[in-house]
Design an enzyme around this catalytic site. Structure first.
Site, PDB file in Angstrom:
ATOM      1  N   ILE A  14       0.838  -1.201   0.000  1.00  0.00           N
ATOM      2  CA  ILE A  14       0.000   0.000   0.000  1.00  0.00           C
ATOM      3  C   ILE A  14       0.875   1.253   0.000  1.00  0.00           C
ATOM      4  O   ILE A  14       0.602   2.216  -0.708  1.00  0.00           O
ATOM      5  CB  ILE A  14      -0.942  -0.016   1.234  1.00  0.00           C
ATOM      6  CG1 ILE A  14      -1.949  -1.171   1.124  1.00  0.00           C
ATOM      7  CG2 ILE A  14      -1.666   1.311   1.379  1.00  0.00           C
ATOM      8  CD1 ILE A  14      -2.788  -1.402   2.382  1.00  0.00           C
ATOM      9  N   TYR A 147      -2.571  -6.636  17.003  1.00  0.00           N
ATOM     10  CA  TYR A 147      -2.792  -5.785  15.821  1.00  0.00           C
ATOM     11  C   TYR A 147      -4.080  -4.967  15.976  1.00  0.00           C
ATOM     12  O   TYR A 147      -4.104  -3.762  15.700  1.00  0.00           O
ATOM     13  CB  TYR A 147      -2.866  -6.691  14.594  1.00  0.00           C
ATOM     14  CG  TYR A 147      -2.954  -6.001  13.254  1.00  0.00           C
ATOM     15  CD1 TYR A 147      -1.821  -5.465  12.638  1.00  0.00           C
ATOM     16  CD2 TYR A 147      -4.166  -5.929  12.564  1.00  0.00           C
ATOM     17  CE1 TYR A 147      -1.902  -4.871  11.382  1.00  0.00           C
ATOM     18  CE2 TYR A 147      -4.248  -5.341  11.310  1.00  0.00           C
ATOM     19  CZ  TYR A 147      -3.117  -4.813  10.723  1.00  0.00           C
ATOM     20  OH  TYR A 147      -3.198  -4.228   9.482  1.00  0.00           O
ATOM     21  N   GLY A 178      -9.882  -2.371   4.336  1.00  0.00           N
ATOM     22  CA  GLY A 178     -10.237  -3.780   4.485  1.00  0.00           C
ATOM     23  C   GLY A 178      -9.100  -4.611   3.916  1.00  0.00           C
ATOM     24  O   GLY A 178      -7.943  -4.178   3.912  1.00  0.00           O
TER      25      GLY A 178
END
Ligand code: NDP
Length: 240
Positions: A14, A147, A178
């Protein structure tokens, strides 16, 4: 003047998509990474974006690196806190090391990096901070107490810092992706991953570019009225 954007964990997944999108949008971009020199080298060769190696969970290393980035690229206008790791296990099997590693890399890092750029942003009267949280910080996820806690912590941090910074022209927002197709998700066993995809209403994994597009908007001047918010990008999988 060209604005400077720093993206932690910007050499893969990302983060790399965010770097490329910000670069395309006209920012001077600096990527950071933790240890994968080969991926960083490939990334810089492909994009021309410099990559700085340091541990985002270590305040002193961040301090030294941010000073270097400021000297070599310029004062930081936009900070994207994206670096993150998972160390999954049910709590009864989670070791203190796996707890601390995840909290340090995902949450301490957000303090470290934001703390080191916020004074300059306040002085200059402009700043954009975007923190990459996760759907699992909103919903909780079995096997990810560490997490989920770190990513939920980011959301509280975002709201508090947004309140502190609003009058100084600084916005602070979070994105809760997501399941996005990156190495982190490819590491999930295929039989588990296909069950996850079945539960996503759009019936596919997200793309890193779909997160990057929201980052570019939040970094822009037009996004000045959006602050303290969490933007869920999850294919309809969870409505917080
Ligand atoms: P990747 O594993 O693909 O990339 C992680 C990046 O973070 C790498 O550049 C890595 O550097 C860097 N990094 C990891 N640990 C450190 C450290 N201690 N110090 C400095 N840099 C570090 O992750 P993704 O692209 O999948 O995820 C990016 C972010 O998005 C993370 O915060 C993740 O939690 C979050 N997220 C991801 C989702 C997904 O589906 N992929 C879903 C929801 C949230 P190096 O290459 O050197 O290891």
């Amino acid at each position: 003047m060209t604005k400077v954007a720093v993206v932690t964990g910007g050499t893969r997944g990302i983060g790399a998509a965010i770097c490329e999108a910000l670069d395309k949008a006209g920012y001077k971009v600096a990527a950071t990474y933790g240890g994968n020199d080969e991926a960083a080298k490939k990334f810089t060769e492909k994009t021309g974006i410099p990559a700085y190696k340091f541990d985002v969970g270590n305040f002193d290393e961040c301090k030294e690196a941010v000073a270097k980035i400021v000297e070599e690229v310029g004062p930081v206008d936009v900070l994207i806190n994206n670096a993150g790791i998972t160390r999954d296990a049910f709590l009864h099997k989670t070791t203190p090391k796996h707890w601390h590693d995840v909290v340090q890399t995902n949450l301490d890092s957000v303090f470290n990096m934001s703390r080191l750029v916020i004074e300059g942003m306040r002085e200059r009267g402009f700043g954009r901070i975007v923190n990459i949280s996760s759907i699992n910080g909103q919903s909780g996820q079995a096997g990810q107490t560490n997490y989920s806690a770190a990513k939920a912590g980011i959301l509280g941090f975002t709201k508090a810092l947004a309140q502190e910074s609003a009058s100084k022209g600084i916005t602070v927002n979070a994105i809760a992706p997501g399941y996005i197709e990156t190495e982190m998700v490819r590491a999930i066993a295929p039989e588990i991953l296909s069950k996850i995809v079945e539960k996503i209403p759009v019936k596919r994994l997200g793309k890193a570019e779909e997160i990057a597009a929201m980052v570019v908007f939040l970094a822009s001047d037009q996004a000045g009225f959006a602050t303290g918010a969490t933007f869920a990008i999850n294919g309809g999988q969870y409505f917080a």
